[in-house]
Design a protein around this motif. Structure first.
Motif, PDB file in Angstrom:
ATOM      1  N   MET A  85      -3.508  -8.055   1.488  1.00  0.00           N
ATOM      2  CA  MET A  85      -4.960  -8.092   1.293  1.00  0.00           C
ATOM      3  C   MET A  85      -5.330  -7.778  -0.145  1.00  0.00           C
ATOM      4  O   MET A  85      -6.212  -8.395  -0.712  1.00  0.00           O
ATOM      5  CB  MET A  85      -5.633  -7.117   2.246  1.00  0.00           C
ATOM      6  CG  MET A  85      -5.715  -7.690   3.642  1.00  0.00           C
ATOM      7  SD  MET A  85      -6.759  -6.716   4.684  1.00  0.00           S
ATOM      8  CE  MET A  85      -5.925  -5.171   4.645  1.00  0.00           C
ATOM      9  N   VAL A 136      -8.073  -2.355  -2.737  1.00  0.00           N
ATOM     10  CA  VAL A 136      -7.825  -1.959  -1.356  1.00  0.00           C
ATOM     11  C   VAL A 136      -7.927  -0.452  -1.174  1.00  0.00           C
ATOM     12  O   VAL A 136      -8.623   0.049  -0.303  1.00  0.00           O
ATOM     13  CB  VAL A 136      -6.447  -2.461  -0.874  1.00  0.00           C
ATOM     14  CG1 VAL A 136      -6.043  -1.770   0.415  1.00  0.00           C
ATOM     15  CG2 VAL A 136      -6.515  -3.952  -0.628  1.00  0.00           C
ATOM     16  N   ASN A 137      -7.215   0.273  -2.006  1.00  0.00           N
ATOM     17  CA  ASN A 137      -7.135   1.707  -1.826  1.00  0.00           C
ATOM     18  C   ASN A 137      -8.166   2.394  -2.719  1.00  0.00           C
ATOM     19  O   ASN A 137      -8.057   2.326  -3.933  1.00  0.00           O
ATOM     20  CB  ASN A 137      -5.725   2.162  -2.206  1.00  0.00           C
ATOM     21  CG  ASN A 137      -5.592   3.661  -2.160  1.00  0.00           C
ATOM     22  OD1 ASN A 137      -6.444   4.353  -1.611  1.00  0.00           O
ATOM     23  ND2 ASN A 137      -4.541   4.172  -2.760  1.00  0.00           N
ATOM     24  N   PHE A 170       0.830  -1.199   0.000  1.00  0.00           N
ATOM     25  CA  PHE A 170       0.000   0.000   0.000  1.00  0.00           C
ATOM     26  C   PHE A 170       0.879   1.270   0.000  1.00  0.00           C
ATOM     27  O   PHE A 170       1.687   1.452   0.910  1.00  0.00           O
ATOM     28  CB  PHE A 170      -0.790  -0.147   1.300  1.00  0.00           C
ATOM     29  CG  PHE A 170      -1.737   0.907   1.657  1.00  0.00           C
ATOM     30  CD1 PHE A 170      -2.806   1.193   0.856  1.00  0.00           C
ATOM     31  CD2 PHE A 170      -1.577   1.595   2.861  1.00  0.00           C
ATOM     32  CE1 PHE A 170      -3.717   2.148   1.232  1.00  0.00           C
ATOM     33  CE2 PHE A 170      -2.487   2.553   3.237  1.00  0.00           C
ATOM     34  CZ  PHE A 170      -3.558   2.836   2.417  1.00  0.00           C
ATOM     35  N   GLY A 171       0.763   2.079  -1.060  1.00  0.00           N
ATOM     36  CA  GLY A 171       1.555   3.315  -1.098  1.00  0.00           C
ATOM     37  C   GLY A 171       2.971   3.146  -1.600  1.00  0.00           C
ATOM     38  O   GLY A 171       3.800   4.028  -1.451  1.00  0.00           O
ATOM     39  N   ASP A 193      -0.634  -4.420  -0.608  1.00  0.00           N
ATOM     40  CA  ASP A 193      -0.194  -5.434   0.364  1.00  0.00           C
ATOM     41  C   ASP A 193      -0.863  -6.796   0.224  1.00  0.00           C
ATOM     42  O   ASP A 193      -1.425  -7.134  -0.811  1.00  0.00           O
ATOM     43  CB  ASP A 193      -0.268  -4.904   1.803  1.00  0.00           C
ATOM     44  CG  ASP A 193      -1.685  -4.517   2.225  1.00  0.00           C
ATOM     45  OD1 ASP A 193      -2.606  -5.223   1.842  1.00  0.00           O
ATOM     46  OD2 ASP A 193      -1.824  -3.498   2.923  1.00  0.00           O
TER      47      ASP A 193
END
Lengths: 241, 356
Positions: free
Chosen positions: A112, A53-54, A18-19, A110
């Motif tokens: 997930m 996710v995001n 993530f990111g 990530d």
């Protein structure tokens, strides 16, 4: 030295925590693939947004840009593109099977996020693909070589797919310096050694490369991909104290 | 100071809470603030704390009430609809004079709305929200670093004044990534002789309650609360000004919108329009006197918000009719600076600051 994209085959799977910068990397890569010589039999480049996710700063935000450069953007249809639902655009399995399409799959953050990719694992079976994990060692959960290796293990387990490359993306956003890139890249190289994977390339913002005028490719023995930022508005950096 | 790292707003809130000594978190996930929970679920056990995902926001806020009563440094976080569900508990926490930090990463509304950035919970948190006479200190950071700094400040103000403090963010601030440095200063001390920590055979019982049956007792209680709020109003008004000294047009904006407004003010200056930015950092207490002073030479004041116009009412109260007050607003997105700049240019023509 080879260009980064010449090392990659028809199907490219981009993942990362993530990111990590994987969506910007995927966008830039798809645009480079579309602009470059067509690889093998592929006539078209498609970018699939699998980021479940995001819900912000996603590839789907850049749909118009991609399409104006001849990249097919596969994102959830209509109003659903604005939702925080675990869905992705239609026809992904057919694109995997289509030899005329050079495919970039942008997979959500990530372990997930990688679960979404797990759903596609049966479709990818039997196809050769380049699994890439984008790493920014200045993000909280990937600051050390060991943490990066643990993240890679988690992503592979959840997605049921193998990684072939690490992409080094060491940056502190607008506060990135040459020293930040050199120190961060060394962490990624160490992580790659732990994982037994090669480093695909080094991503650096184009405006920093223009400013520094340093031959990082020769110095660090790695293909360098200049990066444009598409998913974050320019005023955000301009007004950062 | 620690090494700089790149953090998302929601992650930054979580790490800042830990740095501020918070060890207990009760919440319920909702886009766009779920990473606050995810981060704390992972991190709190590492530092000897506890994370509980409650069965609802109603439950979470009452766990905050209980933990604060028992002396814990505690926080919850949610987004607009979830904060609505917490309002009853917030009124109880304010009445019981408990230190607690609440984070609202606002999303599109009313109703289920959407997951867009929003600032439309201003009325809810700044003007009340829960029942009865109470005030909520509301802080409005505008960067990921400020999300950290204001989360730390929120714990300090909560402890110092024994009152709930809210940190306001929006979907964009929760999700955007900026370079930050985490604080390595000592947390503000927890000193709560009133907390329900057990009599240990020594003192009499401490009781945390919000029930005042005799009329005079309730009135005295409210008087005490409001004496405290008056002190907060005297001591804690915060604001930031940018190019207001000679400004003909003063734009007033908080949070992410203040970043857009600042870029718009710079564009206006490049076009010869004397524009400035006034940014309230505390929404309650609203920095009314500072705004009045900043706008004393202005010909026009423009509130800019991601709502149908809420803060603009406080701007009007502060300006007291001395200068015309207008509103720039959008819903469902963070506008680009050129939209605000075009509006500044149009207004400048109308008040004849520039020709054409």
């Amino acid at each position: 030295m080879d260009s980064l994209e010449s090392r990659l085959g028809r199907i490219i799977v981009v993942t990362g925590s993530f990111g990590s910068g994987k969506s910007e990397f995927s966008l830039n890569l798809a645009l480079r693939l579309a602009a470059g010589a067509p690889a093998a039999s592929a006539r078209e480049v498609a970018l699939v947004d699998l980021d479940i996710v995001n819900p912000y700063f996603r590839t789907r935000e850049a749909r118009a840009l991609l399409e104006s450069h001849g990249v097919r953007a596969v994102v959830p249809p209509g109003d659903l593109a604005y939702a925080d639902l675990p869905i992705y655009g239609p026809g992904v399995a057919a694109l995997i099977r289509n030899p005329a399409v050079r495919l970039v799959l942008d997979v959500g953050g990530d372990e997930m996020g990688a679960t979404a990719l797990g759903g596609l694992a049966p479709d990818l079976e039997g196809f050769d693909y380049d699994g890439i994990m984008v790493v920014n060692p200045y993000r909280p959960f990937t600051r050390t070589a060991r943490a990066i290796a643990a993240m890679a293990a988690g992503i592979q387990e959840r997605s049921r797919l193998a990684l072939r490359w690490l992409e080094s993306n060491p940056n502190l956003g607008p506060h990135t310096t040459l020293d930040v890139v050199r120190r961060g890249h060394a962490v990624v190289v160490e992580a790659a050694r732990l994982l037994g994977l090669p480093v695909l390339g080094l991503t650096v913002r184009r405006r920093f490369l223009d400013e520094w005028q340093v031959d990082l490719a020769t110095e660090l023995q790695v293909p360098v991909m200049p990066l444009e930022i598409y998913l974050s508005p320019p005023w955000l950096e301009q007004t950062l104290d | 100071m620690s090494e700089p790292i790149l953090m998302k707003g929601n992650e930054a809130v979580a790490e800042a809470a830990i740095a501020a000594g918070c060890r207990y978190f009760f919440g319920y996930p909702i886009t766009p603030q779920s990473e606050v929970l995810e981060q704390l679920a992972r991190r709190l056990p590492e530092v000897g704390g506890a994370y509980v995902q409650a069965e609802s926001e109603v439950s979470a806020i009452n766990m905050v009430f209980g933990a604060a009563s028992a002396g814990a440094r505690v926080m919850t976080a949610s987004s607009s609809p979830g904060i609505s569900l917490m309002q009853e508990g917030i009124s109880y926490i304010a009445s019981a004079q408990l230190p607690a930090v609440l984070v609202n990463i606002m999303r599109g509304a009313p109703g289920l709305g959407g997951i867009h950035p929003s600032q439309a919970d201003y009325f809810q948190s700044v003007k009340g929200g829960g029942h009865g006479d109470y005030r909520l200190v509301v802080l409005a950071p505008s960067s990921v670093q400020e999300l950290i700094d204001h989360t730390v400040l929120a714990f300090e103000l909560a402890e110092k004044y024994r009152t709930p403090v809210m940190v306001f963010g929006d979907a964009m601030m929760g999700q955007m990534m900026e370079p930050v440095v985490l604080p390595d200063t000592e947390p503000y001390p927890v000193h709560r002789p009133w907390a329900t920590t057990g009599m240990k055979g020594g003192r009499g019982p401490n009781i945390v309650h919000t029930l005042y049956l005799p009329a005079d007792k309730l009135e005295q209680h409210c008087q005490r609360l409001f004496a405290k709020y008056a002190e907060i109003e005297r001591n804690e008004q915060r604001s930031v000004q940018y190019l207001t000294e000679d400004a003909d047009i003063v734009v007033v904006a908080f949070g992410i919108m203040s970043r857009v407004a600042r870029a718009a003010v710079e564009m206006a200056r490049e076009h010869g329009i004397r524009a400035g930015l006034f940014r309230p950092v505390t929404l309650w207490p609203f920095p009314a006197a500072a705004l009045r002073e900043a706008a004393s030479q202005a010909r026009l004041v423009m509130a800019a918000e991601i709502s149908m116009g809420q803060m603009v009412e406080d701007v009007r109260l502060a300006i007291q009719g001395r200068v015309p007050v207008t509103l720039f607003n959008r819903i469902g997105l963070v506008p680009n600076p050129d939209e605000i700049f075009e509006r500044i240019r149009k207004e400048a023509r109308e008040v004849q600051l520039v020709n054409g």
